[in-house]
Design an enzyme around this catalytic site. Structure first.
Site, PDB file in Angstrom:
ATOM      1  CB  ALA A 152      -0.929  -0.007   1.210  1.00 45.19           C
ATOM      2  CD  GLU A 153       0.259   4.210   1.533  1.00 44.80           C
ATOM      3  OE1 GLU A 153      -0.569   4.951   0.978  1.00 44.80           O
ATOM      4  OE2 GLU A 153      -0.057   3.210   2.186  1.00 44.80           O
ATOM      5  CB  THR A 154       7.511   2.078  -0.573  1.00 43.75           C
ATOM      6  OG1 THR A 154       7.165   0.781  -1.081  1.00 43.75           O
ATOM      7  CG2 THR A 154       8.998   2.097  -0.245  1.00 43.75           C
TER       8      THR A 154
END
Length: 266
Positions: free
Chosen positions: A46-48
């Site tokens: 979903a996020e880095t």
């Protein structure tokens, strides 16, 4: 080609394979955003979260986040994951780490018992008379809609069962933009339950969304008549949070687990 430290963290989780996954990567300096976006797509979380040591005393690290398809103004779970890595790997004697972000100001993660406390800006939503396109996409009409200009849209339903029964049409919701569709109701095992859909940013249903709780915290504190509550984001992976309002801040509590670590070459 540069090789940098890489960590895979489950945030808002006390065991592996729960909460929300984030990659945390420590860089020496900022490459072009196109490189960061390519890495975000390669990781496919979903996020880095990307960190660079801060050159002044305002914060310890600069921080930005990328989904598989875009950057975001605020990400809570990947900030919590970044705080977990910083406090367990690089700042072991510190009680708090500060992150300077591009658009959300300075965010802090501090030790809190067996977990951490994440301080975010509180995004108090305002009542919204209608959002028919989103309601059709969600497939059920809520009791109330509230929105914040940052793209956070809260849909309050009467019961947790109604929220759990939602089967959104993501192809209809995605063209509405990079918006969070936050569907919520009073909980059963917790004070508040939610599910969060962000198809316009490439995340149909998010596992545990810290930034959504930056809006849910003032929203539910007003309705519950108190300054704190417990919350469950009822995705397939599930995540439990504590939420409290401290003035203009929303403070979210939860643990993290490091699932994997290594080196990333790009």
């Amino acid at each position: 080609m540069p090789t940098v430290p890489y960590f895979h963290v489950d945030a808002f989780a006390d065991k592996a394979f729960a909460g929300n996954q984030a990659a945390v990567m420590l860089l020496e300096s900022w490459p072009d955003d196109a490189v960061l976006q390519a890495i975000g797509g390669e990781n496919n979380f979903a996020e880095t979260a990307f960190l660079v040591p801060c050159a002044d005393d305002e914060a310890d690290y600069e921080l930005t986040w990328f989904t598989p398809t875009s950057t975001v103004d605020l990400c809570g779970h990947a900030t919590l994951a970044s705080g977990h890595i910083a406090l367990t790997e690089w700042m072991k004697d510190a009680d708090e780490v500060r992150f300077r972000t591009r658009k959300a100001g300075v965010l802090t993660v501090s030790r809190d018992g067996e977990g951490y406390a994440l301080s975010l800006p509180a995004y108090a939503p305002e009542p919204k008379e209608s959002f028919d396109e989103a309601v059709r996409g969600l497939g059920a009409r809520p009791q109330e809609i509230a929105s914040h200009a940052g793209g956070y849209h809260i849909f309050r339903y009467a019961t947790a069962d109604e929220v759990m029964a939602l089967d959104p049409d993501f192809r209809a919701l995605a063209p509405l933009g990079d918006l969070q569709f936050i569907c919520t109701a009073p909980g059963t095992d917790t004070d508040v339950l939610s599910r969060v859909f962000v198809p316009g940013a490439g995340v149909d249903e998010d596992s545990v969304t810290g930034s959504a709780h930056a809006a849910l915290t003032p929203y539910w504190c007003d309705r519950l008549g108190r300054e704190s509550f417990t919350a469950l984001q009822a995705s397939e992976r599930k995540g439990y949070l504590t939420c409290r309002r401290e003035g203009a801040r929303a403070v979210l509590g939860g643990p993290c687990v490091t699932v994997a670590e290594g080196r990333f070459t790009f």
